[in-house]
Scaffold this motif. Structure first.
Motif, PDB file in Angstrom:
ATOM      1  N   MET A   1     -16.076 -23.908   8.281  1.00 58.08           N
ATOM      2  CA  MET A   1     -14.914 -23.333   8.973  1.00 58.08           C
ATOM      3  C   MET A   1     -15.274 -23.030  10.419  1.00 58.08           C
ATOM      4  O   MET A   1     -16.376 -22.545  10.699  1.00 58.08           O
ATOM      5  CB  MET A   1     -14.459 -22.053   8.258  1.00 58.08           C
ATOM      6  N   ILE A   2     -14.353 -23.324  11.350  1.00 57.19           N
ATOM      7  CA  ILE A   2     -14.565 -23.005  12.752  1.00 57.19           C
ATOM      8  C   ILE A   2     -14.806 -21.510  12.904  1.00 57.19           C
ATOM      9  O   ILE A   2     -14.058 -20.691  12.379  1.00 57.19           O
ATOM     10  CB  ILE A   2     -13.342 -23.424  13.600  1.00 57.19           C
ATOM     11  N   ALA A   3     -15.855 -21.151  13.642  1.00 56.38           N
ATOM     12  CA  ALA A   3     -16.272 -19.759  13.751  1.00 56.38           C
ATOM     13  C   ALA A   3     -15.144 -18.882  14.272  1.00 56.38           C
ATOM     14  O   ALA A   3     -14.488 -19.200  15.255  1.00 56.38           O
ATOM     15  CB  ALA A   3     -17.482 -19.646  14.681  1.00 56.38           C
ATOM     16  N   GLY A   4     -14.934 -17.753  13.603  1.00 57.29           N
ATOM     17  CA  GLY A   4     -14.010 -16.743  14.088  1.00 57.29           C
ATOM     18  C   GLY A   4     -12.569 -16.916  13.645  1.00 57.29           C
ATOM     19  O   GLY A   4     -11.779 -15.986  13.784  1.00 57.29           O
ATOM     20  N   THR A   5     -12.187 -18.063  13.093  1.00 55.44           N
ATOM     21  CA  THR A   5     -10.772 -18.281  12.812  1.00 55.44           C
ATOM     22  C   THR A   5     -10.291 -17.456  11.632  1.00 55.44           C
ATOM     23  O   THR A   5      -9.127 -17.074  11.577  1.00 55.44           O
ATOM     24  CB  THR A   5     -10.473 -19.765  12.548  1.00 55.44           C
ATOM     25  N   ALA A   6     -11.183 -17.195  10.683  1.00 49.24           N
ATOM     26  CA  ALA A   6     -10.768 -16.386   9.545  1.00 49.24           C
ATOM     27  C   ALA A   6     -10.727 -14.909   9.925  1.00 49.24           C
ATOM     28  O   ALA A   6      -9.954 -14.133   9.373  1.00 49.24           O
ATOM     29  CB  ALA A   6     -11.724 -16.604   8.376  1.00 49.24           C
ATOM     30  N   ARG A   7     -11.576 -14.503  10.885  1.00 51.04           N
ATOM     31  CA  ARG A   7     -11.690 -13.087  11.246  1.00 51.04           C
ATOM     32  C   ARG A   7     -10.478 -12.604  12.028  1.00 51.04           C
ATOM     33  O   ARG A   7      -9.852 -11.622  11.667  1.00 51.04           O
ATOM     34  CB  ARG A   7     -12.971 -12.883  12.071  1.00 51.04           C
ATOM     35  N   SER A   8     -10.143 -13.269  13.106  1.00 51.92           N
ATOM     36  CA  SER A   8      -9.088 -12.736  13.964  1.00 51.92           C
ATOM     37  C   SER A   8      -8.165 -13.820  14.520  1.00 51.92           C
ATOM     38  O   SER A   8      -7.327 -13.525  15.360  1.00 51.92           O
ATOM     39  CB  SER A   8      -9.725 -11.972  15.133  1.00 51.92           C
ATOM     40  N   GLY A   9      -8.310 -15.033  14.048  1.00 56.16           N
ATOM     41  CA  GLY A   9      -7.483 -16.112  14.570  1.00 56.16           C
ATOM     42  C   GLY A   9      -8.099 -16.703  15.825  1.00 56.16           C
ATOM     43  O   GLY A   9      -9.084 -16.207  16.370  1.00 56.16           O
ATOM     44  N   VAL A  10      -7.507 -17.780  16.278  1.00 54.34           N
ATOM     45  CA  VAL A  10      -8.030 -18.510  17.426  1.00 54.34           C
ATOM     46  C   VAL A  10      -6.918 -18.670  18.460  1.00 54.34           C
ATOM     47  O   VAL A  10      -5.754 -18.834  18.105  1.00 54.34           O
ATOM     48  CB  VAL A  10      -8.590 -19.887  16.986  1.00 54.34           C
ATOM     49  N   TRP A  11      -7.274 -18.589  19.734  1.00 50.29           N
ATOM     50  CA  TRP A  11      -6.311 -18.791  20.814  1.00 50.29           C
ATOM     51  C   TRP A  11      -6.256 -20.266  21.170  1.00 50.29           C
ATOM     52  O   TRP A  11      -7.238 -20.996  21.014  1.00 50.29           O
ATOM     53  CB  TRP A  11      -6.710 -17.970  22.038  1.00 50.29           C
ATOM     54  N   ALA A  12      -5.097 -20.680  21.656  1.00 54.71           N
ATOM     55  CA  ALA A  12      -4.890 -22.065  22.067  1.00 54.71           C
ATOM     56  C   ALA A  12      -4.526 -22.119  23.539  1.00 54.71           C
ATOM     57  O   ALA A  12      -3.693 -21.341  24.014  1.00 54.71           O
ATOM     58  CB  ALA A  12      -3.785 -22.718  21.239  1.00 54.71           C
ATOM     59  N   VAL A  13      -5.155 -23.038  24.259  1.00 51.25           N
ATOM     60  CA  VAL A  13      -4.830 -23.325  25.656  1.00 51.25           C
ATOM     61  C   VAL A  13      -4.007 -24.607  25.691  1.00 51.25           C
ATOM     62  O   VAL A  13      -4.403 -25.624  25.101  1.00 51.25           O
ATOM     63  CB  VAL A  13      -6.112 -23.483  26.498  1.00 51.25           C
ATOM     64  N   VAL A  14      -2.864 -24.557  26.374  1.00 47.09           N
ATOM     65  CA  VAL A  14      -1.964 -25.710  26.448  1.00 47.09           C
ATOM     66  C   VAL A  14      -1.775 -26.087  27.911  1.00 47.09           C
ATOM     67  O   VAL A  14      -0.998 -25.447  28.635  1.00 47.09           O
ATOM     68  CB  VAL A  14      -0.605 -25.396  25.794  1.00 47.09           C
ATOM     69  N   PRO A  15      -2.494 -27.110  28.407  1.00 46.44           N
ATOM     70  CA  PRO A  15      -2.284 -27.543  29.790  1.00 46.44           C
ATOM     71  C   PRO A  15      -0.926 -28.203  29.952  1.00 46.44           C
ATOM     72  O   PRO A  15      -0.596 -29.143  29.231  1.00 46.44           O
ATOM     73  CB  PRO A  15      -3.430 -28.529  30.038  1.00 46.44           C
ATOM     74  N   ALA A  16      -0.122 -27.683  30.888  1.00 46.29           N
ATOM     75  CA  ALA A  16       1.232 -28.203  31.098  1.00 46.29           C
ATOM     76  C   ALA A  16       1.559 -28.225  32.582  1.00 46.29           C
ATOM     77  O   ALA A  16       2.695 -27.953  32.986  1.00 46.29           O
ATOM     78  CB  ALA A  16       2.241 -27.345  30.334  1.00 46.29           C
ATOM     79  N   ALA A  17       0.559 -28.559  33.401  1.00 43.48           N
ATOM     80  CA  ALA A  17       0.753 -28.538  34.855  1.00 43.48           C
ATOM     81  C   ALA A  17       1.129 -29.897  35.425  1.00 43.48           C
ATOM     82  O   ALA A  17       1.498 -29.994  36.595  1.00 43.48           O
ATOM     83  CB  ALA A  17      -0.522 -28.031  35.544  1.00 43.48           C
ATOM     84  N   GLY A  18       1.052 -30.948  34.600  1.00 45.72           N
ATOM     85  CA  GLY A  18       1.375 -32.282  35.092  1.00 45.72           C
ATOM     86  C   GLY A  18       2.857 -32.575  35.021  1.00 45.72           C
ATOM     87  O   GLY A  18       3.640 -31.809  34.447  1.00 45.72           O
ATOM     88  N   ARG A  19       3.231 -33.709  35.579  1.00 39.47           N
ATOM     89  CA  ARG A  19       4.639 -34.097  35.572  1.00 39.47           C
ATOM     90  C   ARG A  19       4.927 -35.184  34.545  1.00 39.47           C
ATOM     91  O   ARG A  19       6.000 -35.230  33.972  1.00 39.47           O
ATOM     92  CB  ARG A  19       5.070 -34.586  36.966  1.00 39.47           C
ATOM     93  N   GLY A  20       3.967 -36.070  34.286  1.00 36.47           N
ATOM     94  CA  GLY A  20       4.203 -37.141  33.341  1.00 36.47           C
ATOM     95  C   GLY A  20       5.157 -38.186  33.893  1.00 36.47           C
ATOM     96  O   GLY A  20       6.213 -38.454  33.315  1.00 36.47           O
ATOM     97  N   ALA A  21       4.790 -38.799  35.022  1.00 33.30           N
ATOM     98  CA  ALA A  21       5.691 -39.713  35.719  1.00 33.30           C
ATOM     99  C   ALA A  21       6.092 -40.914  34.865  1.00 33.30           C
ATOM    100  O   ALA A  21       7.209 -41.428  34.994  1.00 33.30           O
ATOM    101  CB  ALA A  21       5.039 -40.195  37.015  1.00 33.30           C
ATOM    102  N   ARG A  22       5.214 -41.370  33.964  1.00 36.45           N
ATOM    103  CA  ARG A  22       5.533 -42.549  33.148  1.00 36.45           C
ATOM    104  C   ARG A  22       6.687 -42.287  32.188  1.00 36.45           C
ATOM    105  O   ARG A  22       7.301 -43.227  31.684  1.00 36.45           O
ATOM    106  CB  ARG A  22       4.292 -42.996  32.368  1.00 36.45           C
TER     107      ARG A  22
END
Length: 239
Positions: A1-22
């Motif tokens: 199991m990924i460390a810490g996920t059972a203890r207090s949950g895990v944070w997620a980073v979502v990069p959304a600074a691009g425009r996605g021209a295609r």
């Protein structure tokens, strides 16, 4: 199991600074509608609704006028940060914006804003994986691969054995990921995902098989497929 996920949950980073021209359109692709809601909303809710996700950091462009200002989704806190010119800059900004209680050895998820079809089944597989050096969702290649020559003709058939298509989320210890991203930047290397930075730093991330329908919306035709997948999922019985 990924460390810490059972203890207090895990944070997620979502990069959304691009425009996605295609992807086309007047709006940045993460704000274009899917089933009547911005794509980024589907993505963030898919993460936040999972019981082992503790919170989200969404990394925005400096001039983003489309962000709805969410501070909470599905009962989970939502923070924001300002990103940079490259994906690595945005992920680093997101890591810096995490709550102070997140230790350097705690694992953090990074997920593409343009992957709105993430399932809880895939998130469980990632978080349950035995991956002390980190992990990423990926899909084994099933198609025959061709390498083109300079004239746009088939130059060779590439064996697909052992080849995977990298996906997200990807999950790594906070400090190790930040150091790997900064090292790649200092070396002038543009990394296309977080696993590439970790590989350069000597890590061997685990490949966790995920579903092929965790698609990345890139071109206009991808929107119709994403809507179909989301609509189909909405009809599935809840676990």
């Amino acid at each position: 199991m990924i460390a810490g996920t059972a203890r207090s949950g895990v944070w997620a980073v979502v990069p959304a600074a691009g425009r996605g021209a295609r992807a086309g359109g007047e709006l940045p692709k993460q704000y274009q509608p899917l089933l009547g809601r911005p794509m980024i909303e589907h993505t963030l809710r898919a993460l936040a609704a999972h019981p082992r996700i503790a919170g989200l950091v969404v990394v925005l462009a400096a001039n983003d006028v489309h962000w709805p200002g969410w501070r909470e989704l599905e009962g989970k806190p939502v923070r924001t940060a300002i990103g940079g010119a490259e994906r690595a800059d945005s992920v680093l900004a997101g890591l810096d914006a995490l709550p102070g209680k997140i230790a350097g050895t705690d694992f953090v998820l990074v997920h593409d804003a343009a992957r709105p079809c993430l399932s809880h089944r895939d998130l469980d597989a990632l978080l349950d994986g035995e991956a002390p050096q980190g992990a990423l969702l990926a899909v084994p290649l099933a198609d025959t691969l061709k390498r083109a020559d300079a004239d746009g003709r088939v130059g060779a058939t590439v064996p697909r054995a052992g080849l995977w298509r990298a996906s997200t989320p990807q999950c790594f210890p906070r400090d190790a990921l930040a150091q790997a991203l900064r090292a790649a930047k200092a070396a002038g290397v543009t990394v296309t995902d977080e696993a590439m930075a970790m590989e350069r730093a000597g890590f061997r991330p685990a490949l966790i098989e995920g579903a092929a329908d965790n698609i990345k919306v890139t071109t206009p035709r991808d929107f119709a497929l994403a809507e179909f997948l989301l609509a189909r999922r909405a009809l599935e019985p809840k676990p």
